[in-house]
Structures are given as structure tokens and as C-alpha cells.
Design a protein around this motif. Structure first.
Motif, mmCIF file in Angstrom:
data_model
loop_
_atom_site.group_PDB
_atom_site.id
_atom_site.type_symbol
_atom_site.label_atom_id
_atom_site.label_comp_id
_atom_site.label_asym_id
_atom_site.label_seq_id
_atom_site.Cartn_x
_atom_site.Cartn_y
_atom_site.Cartn_z
ATOM 1 N N ALA A 1 45.325 29.406 41.901
ATOM 2 C CA ALA A 1 45.063 29.682 43.316
ATOM 3 C C ALA A 1 44.568 31.115 43.477
ATOM 4 C CB ALA A 1 46.321 29.399 44.146
ATOM 5 N N GLY A 2 45.332 31.946 44.199
ATOM 6 C CA GLY A 2 44.844 33.266 44.558
ATOM 7 C C GLY A 2 44.848 34.292 43.447
ATOM 8 N N ALA A 3 45.909 34.346 42.660
ATOM 9 C CA ALA A 3 46.080 35.439 41.694
ATOM 10 C C ALA A 3 44.932 35.506 40.688
ATOM 11 C CB ALA A 3 47.415 35.289 40.967
ATOM 12 N N HIS A 4 44.547 34.353 40.139
ATOM 13 C CA HIS A 4 43.473 34.354 39.147
ATOM 14 C C HIS A 4 42.110 34.580 39.787
ATOM 15 C CE1 HIS A 4 46.389 33.065 36.135
ATOM 16 N NE2 HIS A 4 45.466 33.350 35.236
ATOM 17 N N ALA A 5 41.931 34.137 41.020
ATOM 18 C CA ALA A 5 40.678 34.425 41.715
ATOM 19 C C ALA A 5 40.527 35.922 41.962
ATOM 20 C CB ALA A 5 40.618 33.654 43.030
ATOM 21 N N ILE A 6 41.624 36.583 42.335
ATOM 22 C CA ILE A 6 41.585 38.041 42.518
ATOM 23 C C ILE A 6 41.255 38.712 41.189
ATOM 24 C CG2 ILE A 6 42.890 40.098 43.174
ATOM 25 C CD1 ILE A 6 42.204 38.186 45.506
ATOM 26 N N HIS A 7 41.863 38.242 40.107
ATOM 27 C CA HIS A 7 41.505 38.759 38.776
ATOM 28 C C HIS A 7 40.011 38.669 38.551
ATOM 29 C CE1 HIS A 7 40.153 37.796 34.694
ATOM 30 N NE2 HIS A 7 40.958 38.768 34.310
ATOM 31 N N ASN A 8 39.438 37.518 38.836
ATOM 32 C CA ASN A 8 38.009 37.330 38.602
ATOM 33 C C ASN A 8 37.196 38.282 39.470
ATOM 34 O OD1 ASN A 8 38.759 35.298 36.853
ATOM 35 N ND2 ASN A 8 38.401 33.652 38.326
ATOM 36 N N GLY A 9 37.637 38.498 40.702
ATOM 37 C CA GLY A 9 36.951 39.450 41.560
ATOM 38 C C GLY A 9 37.003 40.867 41.021
ATOM 39 N N LEU A 10 38.142 41.237 40.452
ATOM 40 C CA LEU A 10 38.313 42.597 39.936
ATOM 41 C C LEU A 10 37.370 42.903 38.776
ATOM 42 C CD1 LEU A 10 42.200 42.875 40.104
ATOM 43 C CD2 LEU A 10 40.580 44.302 41.375
#
Length: 365
Positions: free
Chosen positions: A251-260
Motif C-alpha cells: 500500500a502506502g509505505a512501498h509507494a512512498i519508497h518508490n517516490g523517494l
């Protein structure tokens, strides 16, 4: 849609198990094609030689070039085809695992994954995260099957730098929260089904194990010893998180990783370190209870996981940089849309800044 859980055919964990590698591989093929880094080869070659001694099997080593990109995967496929081997063995960290899994898939071969570190939950999954040659997130490659065998020699893992084990805790930290979000939204998991009771139980056990044994394991590994706490955290980082995230969903945590990954300064950070901060951002997006946020912040602080942008090497980010992170995290094909409410770049941008402030506040307390 059916509830579906995915898992490697066999998971083996124990001290000295690398010396039994061939015993676990021989039913799938005789000759082993080993993808490994140059430094990793020096650490494992003697034990692998011991495992094939007297069997007549050959071992062909291929040096990993450092990035799980489509170009590298294609190169490894060609090297495997030319080797005369029948089993792909990926030995090392997450990007080697993902490259080995993808190459085995394209070559139509069984794959055996041997983590030398417990820094990610990649070993058990039917998933490869593909990056550009420059290290920017490109896409997920969902594979039709999990690895044939995952073999973890805990003596080797315990001898690795403690930061790598801690990074694995950061990756594992997200497992329960992302599975919980997917269950709430009814999103599909990574194997094309809905979340099972077993997956949620494994995800919750993963989180509970980190809280109970994470700090103890870190301190033991800093002295290069393998205690029961280390064994438990290795299993949490590798199996509980691996099966938990894949069958629970992202969900959110890995998507934020990808954004970073859009910010070059974060490229020196490990995957799990960025995921840990992504977990805090997800919890802010959810407006999680303060008690839960404090529990996660306390855990991250104790074991040394990032809780602020500065911890990620991003000292003075511009609004444009953080909005680019938010936009990449919100890409149509990414997993942020598995959250149980609509999410857009503006809300992610706000959550990143709020999570950063929470991390600063908790650090200063």
C-alpha cells in the motif's frame, strides 16, 4: 475474487546450511548457476564447494553488476543459457534476489534464493522490483511462482553488518500496516487474490516479533553473534515479511519508497530504510492513533531506522522535490491506491512533511 496466499516451495533456515546447498538443489537440476557479487563470492565459495564435493556437479559463478535493471536481467539470462546449468541460484541481497528470480523466469528455470543478509523481504516473493540503470524505480515484475527454495544460513547473516539487519526490519515494519490497509480497502494482494487470515496473522506476527526482539537482535549482531533473537528477526525479515507482504498486499509505505528514489540523495540508503520512513508517512495519511505512531517511532529510534528526511540524507528539500516524490508515489500503477481512501499528490506531500515533523519532535523529546 478468491483469497490467495503465496509462499516458496521450501524455506530452510539454520546455522551452517549453506554447506548443504546442493542437497536442497539437486532434485531440481544438477549444475548450479550462481549469481553473486565479487565480494560475496569470496564469503560463500568454500561452503558451496563443500556442498558439491563428490557429486560431479559443476558450479558456474556470474558476477552481479549491481542494479536490478532490465538490461542486467537480460545479460544474466544469456549467461545462464550459455552456462549449461539447470538451476539459477541467487546469493546476496535483495537486488541480486530480484535479478535471479526475473532471469530464472525468462529462462524457464527453477530458482534458489540464498540471502547472505536479512535486509529485505525479497527472498520469498514472486516479485522483482525493476529499476533503471541509474537506480530509479521503474516497475514491478509479478512472477507466476515463488522461489523454488529459500535457504538462509544464519551464521552468514549474523556476520553481516548490523545496519543490513536493521534495514530488513524497516522493510518488515511495513508488512502489517500495508496488509491492514489492503484488507480494509478490499485491494488485491500481490498474487492476485484477497488477503487471507493466514497472511494477516503472519503480518501481525512479523510486527510483534520486531517489537519483541528487534533491539536485542541488533545488539547481538553488532557483536557478530547469532542468538535466538537474531534467529527470530531473520525469520521475521525474510519469511514472515516476505509471505506477509505478498499475500497481504502493498500500500502506502512501498509507494512512498518508490517516490523517494526520485531524490538522488536517497540512493545511498537501503530499501528498508526508505520503507521505514514510508511507513510513518502511511500512518500519517491514515491519521493513525498517536499511541501507534509513538510505538513505531520508538521502535525506529531504538534500532536506528530513519524517522526524518534528514535521516534519509535529504537535508533541505525543495517543495518541487517533495512534490515530485509525491507524484511518483501516486503513479497509476503503484500501490498507494490500495489505501482504503482516495490519495493524491497534495495529500502525500502534506503527509511527508508531517511525518518529518513528527520524527523531529520525537527525536527532540
Amino acid at each position: 475474487m478468491a483469497n490467495v496466499i503465496g509462499s516458496p516451495s521450501r524455506y530452510v533456515q539454520g546455522r551452517g546450511e549453506l554447506a548443504h546447498l546442493y542437497e536442497h538443489c539437486e532434485k531440481y537440476g544438477k549444475n548450479l548457476f550462481v549469481l553473486v557479487s565479487a565480494s560475496g563470492k569470496k564469503r560463500v565459495e568454500a561452503k558451496i564447494a563443500q556442498s558439491v564435493e563428490g557429486t560431479g556437479a559443476k558450479v558456474v559463478y556470474e558476477t552481479f553488476n549491481g542494479e536490478c535493471s532490465q538490461k542486467e536481467i537480460d545479460r544474466v539470462v544469456e549467461a545462464f543459457k550459455a552456462s549449461g546449468c539447470s538451476v539459477v541460484v541467487g546469493i546476496g541481497g535483495g537486488k541480486i534476489h530480484d535479478t535471479a528470480k526475473a532471469a530464472a523466469y525468462y529462462a524457464g528455470a527453477p530458482v534458489v534464493i540464498v540471502p547472505t543478509i536479512a535486509s529485505t523481504d525479497a527472498p520469498c516473493s514472486a516479485l522483482s522490483v525493476i529499476y533503471t540503470d541509474e537506480g530509479v524505480f521503474d516497475r514491478y515484475l509479478f512472477l507466476p511462482a515463488n522461489p523454488t527454495v529459500v535457504l538462509v544460513d544464519t551464521d552468514i547473516v549474523a556476520a553481516a553488518p548490523a545496519r543490513l539487519l536493521v534495514s530488513g526490519m524497516g522493510d518488515a515494519l511495513a508488512t502489517y500496516f500495508e496488509a491492514r490497509a489492503c484488507q480494509a480497502s478490499g485491494a488485491s494482494n500481490c498474487v492476485g487474490g484477497k488477503v487471507t487470515l493466514a497472511a494477516m496473522s503472519l503480518a501481525r506476527l512479523c510486527y510483534e516479533t520486531l517489537l519483541a526482539d528487534g533491539l536485542k537482535a541488533k545488539l547481538a549482531v553488532e557483536r557478530h553473534v547469532c542468538t535466538k533473537a537474531v534467529e527470530n528477526v531473520i525469520e521475521a525479515n525474510t519469511y514472515l515479511s516476505g509471505v506477509g507482504f505478498e499475500s497481504g498486499g502493498l500500500a502506502g509505505a512501498h509507494a512512498i519508497h518508490n517516490g523517494l528514489t526520485a531524490i538522488p540523495e536517497t540512493h545511498s540508503l537501503y530499501h528498508g530504510e526508505k520503507v521505514a520512513f514510508g511507513t510513518l508517512v502511511q500512518l500519517v495519511l491514515e491519521n493513525a492513533p498517536l499511541e501507534e505512531l509513538e510505538e513505531v517511532l520508538e521502535f525506529c529510534t531504538e534500532v536506528g531506522l530513519p524517522t526524518t528526511l534528514a535521516d534519509l540524507g535529504v537535508e533541505n528539500p525543495t517543495q518541487e522535490q517533495l512534490m515530485e516524490v509525491a507524484k511518483l508515489a501516486c503513479a497509476d500503477a503503484d500501490t498507494l491506491h490500495n489505501m482504503p481512501f482516495p490519495v493524491d499528490a497534495d495529500s502525500v506531500y502534506a503527509a511527508i512533511l508531517a511525518a518529518d515533523e513528527l520524527g523531529k519532535y520525537y527525536t527532540d523529546c
